[in-house]
Motif scaffolding. Structure first.
Motif, PDB file in Angstrom:
ATOM      1  N   UNK A   1     -23.283  -5.576 -21.523  1.00  0.00           N
ATOM      2  CA  UNK A   1     -22.800  -5.441 -22.903  1.00  0.00           C
ATOM      3  C   UNK A   1     -22.457  -3.992 -23.265  1.00  0.00           C
ATOM      4  N   UNK A   2     -23.252  -2.997 -22.817  1.00  0.00           N
ATOM      5  CA  UNK A   2     -22.881  -1.605 -23.127  1.00  0.00           C
ATOM      6  C   UNK A   2     -21.496  -1.232 -22.606  1.00  0.00           C
ATOM      7  N   UNK A   3     -21.128  -1.725 -21.425  1.00  0.00           N
ATOM      8  CA  UNK A   3     -19.797  -1.431 -20.880  1.00  0.00           C
ATOM      9  C   UNK A   3     -18.707  -2.111 -21.702  1.00  0.00           C
ATOM     10  N   UNK A   4     -19.005  -3.314 -22.186  1.00  0.00           N
ATOM     11  CA  UNK A   4     -18.045  -4.012 -23.046  1.00  0.00           C
ATOM     12  C   UNK A   4     -17.842  -3.218 -24.339  1.00  0.00           C
ATOM     13  N   UNK A   5     -18.941  -2.693 -24.886  1.00  0.00           N
ATOM     14  CA  UNK A   5     -18.835  -1.875 -26.101  1.00  0.00           C
ATOM     15  C   UNK A   5     -17.958  -0.652 -25.856  1.00  0.00           C
ATOM     16  N   UNK A   6     -18.122  -0.028 -24.689  1.00  0.00           N
ATOM     17  CA  UNK A   6     -17.316   1.148 -24.371  1.00  0.00           C
ATOM     18  C   UNK A   6     -15.838   0.791 -24.300  1.00  0.00           C
TER      19      UNK A   6
END
Length: 323
Positions: A11-16
């Motif tokens: 999810x953090x990569x998706x946010x980025x």
């Protein structure tokens, strides 16, 4: 959802990835701070905002958030009495303008985009702040003559005094004496004073104040005695100009400080709109499909059903998965 599950789903990569589609820093920070949501009503509202944003950019591809900045810390400083510089004031004005344009743009589509209108209707139109800064500060960050009658007058006096100085010095330069004693036939400046480049062997031929000497020692830069008083007048006007500019900046900063709460609220609303638009662009890029949130039955646990789902970070022709 626990932290390990969030990490496992990347999810953090998706946010980025999502943050890369935002338009200004406050929107980017908001995108990077997003967390999974479990409240059905809130989820439905966020989905509606994203769906309306996709519809907006399809019918109004020219719609965008104008040049904006996250000036929340700056306006808090102004609220506490700090004086902002012209660069910061311009950023405040541009951000206030962007908020107004976003609100005005969506006000014409309230019926079609109620969820997005729900975001921007909170925006306060700060015409006074926008107008005052625009009247006083040029696009390049200079304080304009129109900022105050006092500034306009002192600048007129500066221009007139400078012209008198240059005329007197020009007379010396063009004279036979000037042609003999000057290293070059020009007027220059040293330490904020108008001077003439005199040959070192001729320095006694021109009475005045020596302000500098060339690296070679062959030239001395002299302010003629006959222009010293006029030069002093020019310096006095320059001090008056600087003081008036400082006063104008203080007044503009006080105006920003008085509207600090509204500006901060506006930036928050603009950031939420920015994220909604970013979701729309990212959804289009990844060919995302809006999920359906069923009402559920009281007392029963909700079920997550995935049909031909693909992880948004997978590239190429990923094999869809149904669960």
């Amino acid at each position: 959802m626990d932290k390990s599950s969030i990490e496992m789903l990347e999810f953090p990569r998706v946010r980025e990835r999502l943050a890369n589609y935002t338009s200004f820093p406050a929107g980017r920070d908001l995108a990077l701070s997003l967390q999974p949501v479990s409240d059905a009503e809130w989820v439905n509202l966020l989905l509606k905002q994203s769906a309306e944003a996709r519809r907006l950019i399809s019918v109004r591809p020219d719609f965008h958030i104008a040049e904006s900045y996250d000036v929340r810390e700056d306006v808090i400083r102004a609220q506490k009495g700090a004086t902002l510089d012209t660069e910061t004031l311009l950023k405040v004005m541009k951000t206030v303008t962007a908020c107004r344009l976003a609100r005005n743009g969506l006000s014409k589509m309230v019926g079609d985009l109620p969820a997005l209108w729900g975001i921007v209707q909170e925006i306060s139109v700060l015409a006074q702040v926008e107008g005052e800064i625009g009247k006083c500060v040029s696009p390049t960050g200079d304080i304009l003559d129109s900022a105050s009658p006092q500034l306009a007058e002192v600048r007129w006096r500066m221009r007139d005094t400078r012209r008198q100085l240059q005329d007197r010095l020009g007379t010396i330069v063009k004279s036979k004496k000037g042609q003999d004693m000057l290293q070059e036939q020009l007027i220059t400046e040293r330490n904020g004073r108008y001077v003439l480049p005199v040959k070192v062997e001729s320095k006694r031929d021109l009475k005045g104040i020596v302000h500098d000497v060339s690296n070679t020692g062959a030239t001395v830069f002299i302010e003629p005695l006959e222009t010293v008083e006029t030069g002093n007048e020019l310096r006095q006007y320059e001090v008056q100009e600087r003081q008036e500019i400082e006063r104008i900046l203080a007044v503009l900063s006080a105006s920003v400080g008085a509207s600090a709460e509204d500006i901060i609220s506006n930036i928050g609303a603009l950031a939420r709109l920015d994220v909604a638009l970013a979701k729309a662009y990212y959804a289009g890029k990844t060919r995302a499909v809006e999920p359906e949130i069923a009402g559920g039955t009281e007392g029963k646990e909700r079920v997550l059903k995935l049909v031909n789902a693909r992880h948004p970070l997978l590239k190429g022709e990923a094999i869809p998965l149904s669960v």
